[in-house]
Design a protein around this motif. Structure first.
Motif, PDB file in Angstrom:
ATOM      1  N   VAL A  21      49.915  33.581  32.421  1.00  0.00           N
ATOM      2  CA  VAL A  21      49.623  33.252  33.658  1.00  0.00           C
ATOM      3  C   VAL A  21      48.507  34.439  34.433  1.00  0.00           C
ATOM      4  O   VAL A  21      49.315  35.737  34.130  1.00  0.00           O
ATOM      5  N   LYS A  22      47.450  34.321  34.851  1.00  0.00           N
ATOM      6  CA  LYS A  22      46.500  35.376  35.263  1.00  0.00           C
ATOM      7  C   LYS A  22      46.370  35.084  36.684  1.00  0.00           C
ATOM      8  O   LYS A  22      46.187  34.038  37.018  1.00  0.00           O
ATOM      9  N   PHE A  23      46.476  36.065  37.480  1.00  0.00           N
ATOM     10  CA  PHE A  23      45.937  36.006  38.859  1.00  0.00           C
ATOM     11  C   PHE A  23      44.822  37.116  39.337  1.00  0.00           C
ATOM     12  O   PHE A  23      44.435  37.960  38.325  1.00  0.00           O
ATOM     13  N   GLN A  24      44.218  36.951  40.174  1.00  0.00           N
ATOM     14  CA  GLN A  24      43.267  38.099  40.824  1.00  0.00           C
ATOM     15  C   GLN A  24      43.954  39.179  41.640  1.00  0.00           C
ATOM     16  O   GLN A  24      44.666  38.708  42.588  1.00  0.00           O
ATOM     17  N   TYR A  25      43.826  40.297  41.564  1.00  0.00           N
ATOM     18  CA  TYR A  25      44.559  41.314  42.110  1.00  0.00           C
ATOM     19  C   TYR A  25      43.615  42.398  42.590  1.00  0.00           C
ATOM     20  O   TYR A  25      42.870  42.987  41.913  1.00  0.00           O
ATOM     21  N   TYR A  26      43.484  42.323  43.994  1.00  0.00           N
ATOM     22  CA  TYR A  26      42.556  43.329  44.704  1.00  0.00           C
ATOM     23  C   TYR A  26      42.979  43.365  46.057  1.00  0.00           C
ATOM     24  O   TYR A  26      43.686  42.733  46.547  1.00  0.00           O
ATOM     25  N   VAL A  65      57.136  33.449  30.454  1.00  0.00           N
ATOM     26  CA  VAL A  65      55.595  33.408  30.312  1.00  0.00           C
ATOM     27  C   VAL A  65      54.916  34.802  30.755  1.00  0.00           C
ATOM     28  O   VAL A  65      55.271  35.477  31.577  1.00  0.00           O
ATOM     29  N   GLY A  66      54.010  35.055  30.102  1.00  0.00           N
ATOM     30  CA  GLY A  66      53.184  36.456  30.422  1.00  0.00           C
ATOM     31  C   GLY A  66      52.557  36.549  31.572  1.00  0.00           C
ATOM     32  O   GLY A  66      52.076  35.411  31.933  1.00  0.00           O
ATOM     33  N   LEU A  67      52.544  37.651  32.254  1.00  0.00           N
ATOM     34  CA  LEU A  67      51.707  37.694  33.614  1.00  0.00           C
ATOM     35  C   LEU A  67      50.924  38.774  33.584  1.00  0.00           C
ATOM     36  O   LEU A  67      51.289  40.003  33.224  1.00  0.00           O
ATOM     37  N   PHE A  68      49.569  38.495  33.855  1.00  0.00           N
ATOM     38  CA  PHE A  68      48.700  39.690  34.191  1.00  0.00           C
ATOM     39  C   PHE A  68      47.656  39.472  35.126  1.00  0.00           C
ATOM     40  O   PHE A  68      47.439  38.269  35.790  1.00  0.00           O
ATOM     41  N   ALA A  69      46.493  40.152  35.076  1.00  0.00           N
ATOM     42  CA  ALA A  69      45.748  39.832  36.282  1.00  0.00           C
ATOM     43  C   ALA A  69      44.335  40.525  36.223  1.00  0.00           C
ATOM     44  O   ALA A  69      44.213  41.306  35.341  1.00  0.00           O
ATOM     45  N   SER A  70      43.011  39.790  36.789  1.00  0.00           N
ATOM     46  CA  SER A  70      41.812  40.356  36.786  1.00  0.00           C
ATOM     47  C   SER A  70      42.098  41.417  37.817  1.00  0.00           C
ATOM     48  O   SER A  70      42.581  41.286  39.025  1.00  0.00           O
ATOM     49  N   VAL A  71      41.326  42.615  37.569  1.00  0.00           N
ATOM     50  CA  VAL A  71      41.283  43.770  38.579  1.00  0.00           C
ATOM     51  C   VAL A  71      39.942  44.221  38.927  1.00  0.00           C
ATOM     52  O   VAL A  71      38.999  43.800  38.361  1.00  0.00           O
ATOM     53  N   PHE A  72      39.766  44.836  40.099  1.00  0.00           N
ATOM     54  CA  PHE A  72      38.470  45.382  40.606  1.00  0.00           C
ATOM     55  C   PHE A  72      38.432  46.616  40.975  1.00  0.00           C
ATOM     56  O   PHE A  72      37.528  47.134  41.495  1.00  0.00           O
ATOM     57  N   SER A  73      39.362  47.295  40.548  1.00  0.00           N
ATOM     58  CA  SER A  73      39.619  48.853  41.114  1.00  0.00           C
ATOM     59  C   SER A  73      40.494  49.392  40.017  1.00  0.00           C
ATOM     60  O   SER A  73      41.682  48.902  39.561  1.00  0.00           O
ATOM     61  N   VAL A  74      40.690  50.911  40.316  1.00  0.00           N
ATOM     62  CA  VAL A  74      41.390  51.544  39.500  1.00  0.00           C
ATOM     63  C   VAL A  74      42.909  51.853  39.851  1.00  0.00           C
ATOM     64  O   VAL A  74      43.863  51.511  39.223  1.00  0.00           O
ATOM     65  N   ARG A  75      42.744  51.433  41.320  1.00  0.00           N
ATOM     66  CA  ARG A  75      44.146  51.322  41.861  1.00  0.00           C
ATOM     67  C   ARG A  75      44.821  50.162  41.283  1.00  0.00           C
ATOM     68  O   ARG A  75      46.118  50.246  41.228  1.00  0.00           O
ATOM     69  N   TYR A  87      48.076  42.713  29.415  1.00  0.00           N
ATOM     70  CA  TYR A  87      46.554  42.665  29.289  1.00  0.00           C
ATOM     71  C   TYR A  87      46.038  43.161  30.832  1.00  0.00           C
ATOM     72  O   TYR A  87      46.801  42.879  31.768  1.00  0.00           O
ATOM     73  N   ILE A  88      44.830  43.686  30.756  1.00  0.00           N
ATOM     74  CA  ILE A  88      44.050  43.946  31.992  1.00  0.00           C
ATOM     75  C   ILE A  88      42.730  43.169  31.676  1.00  0.00           C
ATOM     76  O   ILE A  88      42.165  43.274  30.844  1.00  0.00           O
ATOM     77  N   LYS A  89      42.495  42.177  32.608  1.00  0.00           N
ATOM     78  CA  LYS A  89      41.388  41.224  32.707  1.00  0.00           C
ATOM     79  C   LYS A  89      40.094  41.970  33.437  1.00  0.00           C
ATOM     80  O   LYS A  89      40.370  42.317  34.582  1.00  0.00           O
ATOM     81  N   ILE A  90      38.763  41.959  32.880  1.00  0.00           N
ATOM     82  CA  ILE A  90      37.719  42.440  33.528  1.00  0.00           C
ATOM     83  C   ILE A  90      36.959  41.104  33.889  1.00  0.00           C
ATOM     84  O   ILE A  90      36.412  40.420  32.941  1.00  0.00           O
ATOM     85  N   ALA A  91      36.847  41.020  35.040  1.00  0.00           N
ATOM     86  CA  ALA A  91      35.962  39.598  35.575  1.00  0.00           C
ATOM     87  C   ALA A  91      34.452  39.869  35.130  1.00  0.00           C
ATOM     88  O   ALA A  91      34.017  40.897  35.008  1.00  0.00           O
ATOM     89  N   SER A  92      33.941  38.636  35.301  1.00  0.00           N
ATOM     90  CA  SER A  92      32.559  38.688  34.720  1.00  0.00           C
ATOM     91  C   SER A  92      31.558  39.546  35.861  1.00  0.00           C
ATOM     92  O   SER A  92      31.550  39.087  36.722  1.00  0.00           O
ATOM     93  N   PRO A  93      30.719  40.635  35.353  1.00  0.00           N
ATOM     94  CA  PRO A  93      30.093  41.337  36.025  1.00  0.00           C
ATOM     95  C   PRO A  93      28.921  40.345  36.686  1.00  0.00           C
ATOM     96  O   PRO A  93      28.392  40.657  37.852  1.00  0.00           O
TER      97      PRO A  93
END
Length: 213
Positions: A21-26, A65-75, A87-93
């Protein structure tokens, strides 16, 4: 916008047979397009607070189930690494406007034992998910050609139904990212989810997982 909804979605995705499961974390200020249209209000409503993370990761472990996120910052990376994310996900630039310098800083923060997954229309890394333009996009033979020639790892799907992700699996995709919603809401036009038009309900997701596996 609700912790109970986040936990319910984790549970349902696990029951459907999803591997992760992936969520957006920002935080809202992380988002490059926060001041475009009504994005700020949307991001404020949908963001996952840091205080939810312990329960979300405990819930995912309990569901297997595995859990990770798309990130938008180093924090965000630093906070997620406390939970042994796979995983760490990089969203489409191209879609988000995320600056490539920010992407480089994010990647530099990720330790070697955690894999980075990218989404893009161009091959950025060996684990890049092909992400065509549009929500939903119009998929043509040119997309499959670009996917094969670019040797992409998987497919980031924003199309209705499951025919397109299954076609990309047949073309060699090893990972599928698919938007997910709690229930079938085609008739609930009074308050649809943001990405309702191309999100899989539990029955659809379960079918996709069964056929994909």
């Amino acid at each position: 916008g609700e912790l109970s909804k986040a936990l319910a979605m984790i549970n349902l995705a696990a029951n459907c047979g999803c591997d992760y499961v992936k969520f957006q974390y920002y935080q809202v200020e992380d988002m490059p397009d926060r001041d475009t249209g009504g994005n700020r209000a949307m991001y404020e409503k949908l963001q996952v607070p840091k205080s939810w993370l312990p329960q979300m990761f405990d819930y995912a472990r309990g569901d297997g189930v595995g859990l990770f996120a798309s990130v938008f910052s180093v924090r965000a990376v630093r906070e997620l690494l406390q939970y042994d994310v796979p995983y760490i996900k990089i969203a489409s630039p191209e879609s988000t406007g995320l600056d490539y310098k920010v992407i480089r800083d994010i990647v530099a923060e990720v330790p070697d034992d955690v894999q980075v997954i990218y989404s893009s229309r161009t091959q950025l890394h060996q684990k890049t998910l092909y992400c065509p333009f549009g929500h939903p996009p119009t998929i043509t033979h040119k997309d499959f050609k670009a996917f094969r020639e670019g040797n992409f790892y998987g497919f980031s799907d924003h199309t209705p139904g499951i025919r397109t992700p299954l076609a990309f699996i047949r073309a060699g995709a090893r990972m599928i990212e698919k938007h997910f919603k709690l229930e079938y809401d085609a008739l609930k036009n009074d308050n649809p989810s943001v990405d309702a038009a191309f999100s899989a309900d539990p029955f659809t997701m379960k079918t996709l997982c069964r056929l994909a596996h």
